[in-house]
Design an enzyme around this catalytic site. Sequence first.
Site, PDB file in Angstrom:
ATOM      1  N   ASN A   9       0.874  -1.181   0.000  1.00 19.07           N
ATOM      2  CA  ASN A   9       0.000   0.000   0.000  1.00 19.07           C
ATOM      3  C   ASN A   9       0.908   1.228   0.000  1.00 19.07           C
ATOM      4  OD1 ASN A   9      -1.747   2.083   0.505  1.00 19.07           O
ATOM      5  ND2 ASN A   9      -2.434   1.338   2.511  1.00 19.07           N
ATOM      6  N   LYS A  11       0.141   4.287  -0.198  1.00 20.02           N
ATOM      7  CA  LYS A  11      -0.453   5.469   0.440  1.00 20.02           C
ATOM      8  C   LYS A  11      -0.190   6.711  -0.426  1.00 20.02           C
ATOM      9  CE  LYS A  11      -0.082   3.125   4.825  1.00 20.02           C
ATOM     10  NZ  LYS A  11       0.051   3.207   6.275  1.00 20.02           N
ATOM     11  N   HIS A  95      -9.510   1.132   5.301  1.00 24.26           N
ATOM     12  CA  HIS A  95      -8.187   1.325   5.915  1.00 24.26           C
ATOM     13  C   HIS A  95      -8.339   2.261   7.112  1.00 24.26           C
ATOM     14  CE1 HIS A  95      -4.041   2.458   6.553  1.00 24.26           C
ATOM     15  NE2 HIS A  95      -3.707   1.376   5.868  1.00 24.26           N
ATOM     16  N   GLU A  97      -6.653   4.645   8.087  1.00 24.61           N
ATOM     17  CA  GLU A  97      -6.442   6.073   7.793  1.00 24.61           C
ATOM     18  C   GLU A  97      -7.704   6.693   7.198  1.00 24.61           C
ATOM     19  OE1 GLU A  97      -2.782   5.428   5.669  1.00 24.61           O
ATOM     20  OE2 GLU A  97      -1.849   4.870   7.560  1.00 24.61           O
ATOM     21  N   GLU A 167      -5.087  -4.795  10.710  1.00 26.32           N
ATOM     22  CA  GLU A 167      -4.079  -3.751  10.860  1.00 26.32           C
ATOM     23  C   GLU A 167      -4.320  -3.001  12.163  1.00 26.32           C
ATOM     24  OE1 GLU A 167      -2.280  -2.700   6.717  1.00 26.32           O
ATOM     25  OE2 GLU A 167      -3.803  -1.250   7.263  1.00 26.32           O
ATOM     26  N   GLY A 173       2.846   2.383  10.774  1.00 22.84           N
ATOM     27  CA  GLY A 173       3.785   3.488  10.607  1.00 22.84           C
ATOM     28  C   GLY A 173       4.510   3.879  11.879  1.00 22.84           C
ATOM     29  N   SER A 212       3.743  -2.000  10.261  1.00 20.39           N
ATOM     30  CA  SER A 212       5.204  -2.052  10.434  1.00 20.39           C
ATOM     31  C   SER A 212       5.808  -3.410  10.056  1.00 20.39           C
ATOM     32  CB  SER A 212       5.596  -1.653  11.859  1.00 20.39           C
ATOM     33  OG  SER A 212       5.204  -0.312  12.116  1.00 20.39           O
TER      34      SER A 212
HETATM   35  P1  13P Z   1       3.231   0.467   7.592  1.00 22.05           P
HETATM   36  O1  13P Z   1       3.747  -0.845   7.012  1.00 22.05           O
HETATM   37  O2  13P Z   1       3.945   1.656   7.074  1.00 22.05           O
HETATM   38  O3  13P Z   1       3.151   0.384   9.074  1.00 22.05           O
HETATM   39  O4  13P Z   1       1.712   0.618   7.060  1.00 22.05           O
HETATM   40  C1  13P Z   1       0.841  -0.447   7.199  1.00 22.05           C
HETATM   41  C2  13P Z   1      -0.402  -0.126   6.448  1.00 22.05           C
HETATM   42  O5  13P Z   1      -1.159   0.731   6.828  1.00 22.05           O
HETATM   43  C3  13P Z   1      -0.654  -0.873   5.210  1.00 22.05           C
HETATM   44  O6  13P Z   1      -1.933  -0.644   4.727  1.00 22.05           O
END
Ligand code: 13P
Length: 253
Positions: A9, A11, A95, A97, A167, A173, A212
Site C-alpha cells: 500500500n 499510500k 483502511h 487512515e 491492521e 507506521g 510495520s
Molecule cells: P506500515 O507498514 O507503514 O506500518 O503501514 C501499514 C499499512 O497501513 C498498510 O496498509
Amino acid sequence: MRRPLVAGNWKLNGSRAANVSLLRSIRTGLPADWHCDVMVCPPFVYLADARAALDGSSILLGAQDTSAEDAGAYTGDVAARMLRDVGCTHVIVGHSERRHLRGESDTLVARKFRAVRSAGLQPILCVGETLEERQGSATEHVVARQLGAVLDDIAVEEVASSIIAYEPVWAIGTGHTATPEQAQDVHARIRAIVAARDARIAAELRILYGGSVKSSNAAGLFAMPDIDGGLVGGASLDAAEFVRICGAAARNA
Ligand code: 13P
C-alpha cells in the site's frame, strides 16, 4: 491451501518517475516461479501507468479506496467500475487512515465493500483497533463490530474471494509491530467470526497482517497458521525490502 499474498500500500507517495523505477526493481527482484501473490496499490492517478508498467508480469494491481457510488454527481470520487476499467483487480476498503483521518463509518465501509463486489473486483477489508481500544481490552469487540458491519450487509458467499487485513492502528507506521502471537490471536478470531457463518469460506479466506511489516519481522509473522501474508506500507516503497518480504511469505507457502 491458502496462497500467500503480499500487497504494498503506497499510500500518498510516489511520482511517475519514481513509480517506474520502483516497479521495474520489484519486477526484476521477484523470481519467475514465485509461490506467493504480489500486489501493488499506488495512488489513483498512477494506476493506469502502473498497469502499463506491469504488463506481462503477474504482479496484481489494487486501489487504495473507492467511492461507494457507481456514477453521478459526486465530485472528486472514483468508482469501483473505473478502477476495474484501468486494470485493478483488488480495492482496499476501510483502511484505518480512512476510518480515523477521514471519518469513514462502518456503514460506509460496508457500502464500499458492496460497491467493489458489484464491480466484479475483490475487496481487501481492513479492520483493527486503536491503542486505547487494545489497552481497554476491546480489540475483539472492535474487530467483530467492523467485520460484522460488512457480513451483515452481504451474503457470506460475497466474502469467498475477498481478503481481510488485520491492521492494528497502533502498529501502522510506528515501528511497533504486533508480535506474531498477538496478530495470530486476532487472525484466529477473525476466521472464527467468518466460520460462524460459513466454515468452508472461512477456511479459504486469506487474512493479511499489516502494521510495520519489515523483512526483519515478516518471517515470524507469516509462520503463524492464520496469517496469510502482509499489507505493507512504508517497506513497500523500497523494492529490495519489499522483495525480501515477498520472499518470507513464499518460504512459508
Ligand atoms: P506500515 O507498514 O507503514 O506500518 O503501514 C501499514 C499499512 O497501513 C498498510 O496498509
